[in-house]
Enzyme design. Structure first.
Site, PDB file in Angstrom:
ATOM      1  N   LYS A   1      12.172  32.839  81.915  1.00  0.00           N
ATOM      2  CA  LYS A   1      11.217  31.905  81.312  1.00  0.00           C
ATOM      3  C   LYS A   1      11.709  31.580  79.917  1.00  0.00           C
ATOM      4  O   LYS A   1      12.470  32.337  79.312  1.00  0.00           O
ATOM      5  CB  LYS A   1       9.819  32.515  81.244  1.00  0.00           C
ATOM      6  CG  LYS A   1       8.695  31.489  81.211  1.00  0.00           C
ATOM      7  CD  LYS A   1       8.436  30.846  82.568  1.00  0.00           C
ATOM      8  CE  LYS A   1       7.300  29.856  82.504  1.00  0.00           C
ATOM      9  NZ  LYS A   1       6.974  29.320  83.842  1.00  0.00           N
TER      10      LYS A   1
ATOM     11  N   ASP B   1       7.303  23.298  82.338  1.00  0.00           N
ATOM     12  CA  ASP B   1       6.078  24.080  82.286  1.00  0.00           C
ATOM     13  C   ASP B   1       5.143  23.294  81.369  1.00  0.00           C
ATOM     14  O   ASP B   1       5.335  22.086  81.175  1.00  0.00           O
ATOM     15  CB  ASP B   1       6.352  25.511  81.772  1.00  0.00           C
ATOM     16  CG  ASP B   1       5.190  26.473  81.990  1.00  0.00           C
ATOM     17  OD1 ASP B   1       4.981  26.902  83.129  1.00  0.00           O
ATOM     18  OD2 ASP B   1       4.471  26.789  81.019  1.00  0.00           O
TER      19      ASP B   1
END
Length: 450
Positions: free
Chosen positions: A129, A169
């Protein structure tokens, strides 16, 4: 966190000492470790080979400065992050988040969750991430371009199609992915599938925009079918958020026969008892990048309420939290239970607090945890990677069918694992166990690096 197993307790205490002041990460680790108690009881090999000690520690955490120049000619500085958490089953895979709330704890929690989510899809993807505390809201396209180019100038040193494949995201949509991809290509002089969520003209996949929301509904539909012999048909649905995930969850829930009556954004929520008109929502959020309150101004009978928490007081059969982490607390869960909710399935990452989850499970509400229920986005990103590797693209129907099958498979993996380890119906435990086992076996097979 309360652990019966001393080994898991010791692992968690070590994580707490090493990551003090990182509540999101500690919450995510604690939830997974609690779920693994029945596994550790029978799989002593995982303890002996330190699999769990290793899986809670990122393989690599990269922090870097991002300097860029705004439209007034002033130098701005943000902080960039990339956590490459686990590559046991494939290259690191996970989104980039641009939001003021981004810090090391948030990135590590998201990366840790991504390990198990990616494992559940059945595709060969590890967990990672990244992101920055940069806020795209209020910025011009040129400012966002300059930020993305500066961000990628550093990030490109650490990623690649067989190493680490970022995606979008919160705060990173098609525009941002385009700028990031363009800079990577410019610097590396190669056209590869290094990012997913790309535009259709340069290697993107059909269904990627809809994937997380659609996948959430496919998972929820299968959960209803298997555990309640029921479906979306005739059900009222409340969805928090009004971004990509929420919009396409609303679209698919409606297609499946549900009636979506509420959506929200960071300022407040709307309720339309006649059913949300998605064409208006898409115009407000996707075309004009406006606020959800505009819906009430355009649709007679719709009501806008300032503040977000009250959305859970709206009576519904199905609740889909699709906004942000820890948005559904114990108070919200109790309101849903009081009003007769049947199902709560998570579209955002960790949107329910542990207290909320406990209350919902105690009340017998079906609960679909994020790492299973919202895996449709990364599943379709994995399918995009496959198409890029083949220099080929599938039709919308082909990708949608693959997505549906993956989400149904994820439900059954979680359901079966929970049953096997003595917690039938507990999909939180089942998802954690099923996702963990595949990664753990791969880690064990690959040996320990001294």
């Amino acid at each position: 966190m309360e652990f019966q197993n001393q080994y898991l307790k010791d692992v968690y205490e070590t994580v707490k000492k090493r990551n003090a002041g990182e509540p999101e990460f500690l919450q995510a680790v604690g939830e997974v470790l609690e779920s693994l108690e029945p596994v550790v009881a029978v799989r002593k090999d995982f303890v002996e080979e330190g699999v769990i000690d290793r899986i809670v520690e990122p393989e690599r955490m990269i922090t870097f400065r991002v300097s860029w120049v705004d439209d007034n000619g002033k130098v701005q500085v943000n902080r960039g992050y990339r956590v490459q958490f686990n590559s046991a089953i494939g290259p690191y895979k996970g989104g980039l988040r641009l939001h003021p709330s981004v810090n090391a704890s948030v990135i590590k929690f998201l990366g840790f969750e991504q390990i198990f989510k990616n494992s559940l899809t059945g595709l060969p993807m590890g967990g990672g991430k990244g992101g920055s505390d940069f806020d795209p809201k209020g910025k011009s396209d040129r400012e966002i371009m300059r930020f993305c180019q500066s961000f990628m100038t550093e990030l490109c040193k650490h990623i690649g199609p067989d190493t680490d494949v970022p995606a979008g995201d919160i705060g990173v949509g098609a525009r941002e992915i385009g700028y990031l991809f363009g800079q990577y290509k410019r610097l590396r002089n190669e056209f590869t599938g290094v990012l997913t969520g790309k535009g259709l003209t340069y290697g993107g996949s059909l269904v990627r925009t809809e994937a997380t929301g659609y996948g959430l509904c496919y998972f929820t539909e299968e959960m209803l079918k298997v555990m309640k012999n029921d479906s979306f048909k005739g059900k009222t649905v409340v969805i928090s958020g009004s971004g990509n995930v929420a919009i396409y969850a609303a679209e698919k829930a409606t297609e499946l026969g549900g009636k979506v009556i509420a959506l929200s954004d960071s300022n407040g929520y709307i309720c339309d008892k006649d059913g949300i008109k998605l064409d208006i929502v898409k115009d407000i959020k996707e075309v004009k990048r406006g606020r959800i309150k505009e819906y009430a101004e355009r649709v007679p009978g719709a009501v806008y309420t300032e503040g977000c928490k009250g959305i859970w007081t709206i009576p519904c059969d199905i609740a889909l939290p699709c906004a942000t982490q820890n948005e559904l607390d114990a108070e919200g869960a109790e309101a849903l239970i009081k009003n007769g909710v049947m199902v709560v399935a998570e579209g955002a990452n960790m949107p329910s607090t542990p207290e909320a989850i406990a209350a919902l499970q105690k009340a017998g509400v079906l609960f679909g945890p994020a790492k299973a229920a919202n895996a449709g986005g990364v599943a379709t990103s994995g399918l995009e990677m496959s198409q890029n590797s083949m220099r080929y693209s599938w039709t919308f129907e082909e990708v949608d069918k693959k997505l549906h099958d993956i989400m149904v498979g994820i439900f059954h993996s979680a359901f079966d694992a929970a049953k096997t380890y003595g917690h039938e119906g507990n999909l939180v435990m089942g998802a954690n166990i099923a996702g963990f086992l595949k990664v753990a076996e791969a880690m064990k097979a690959q040996g320990i690096a001294y």
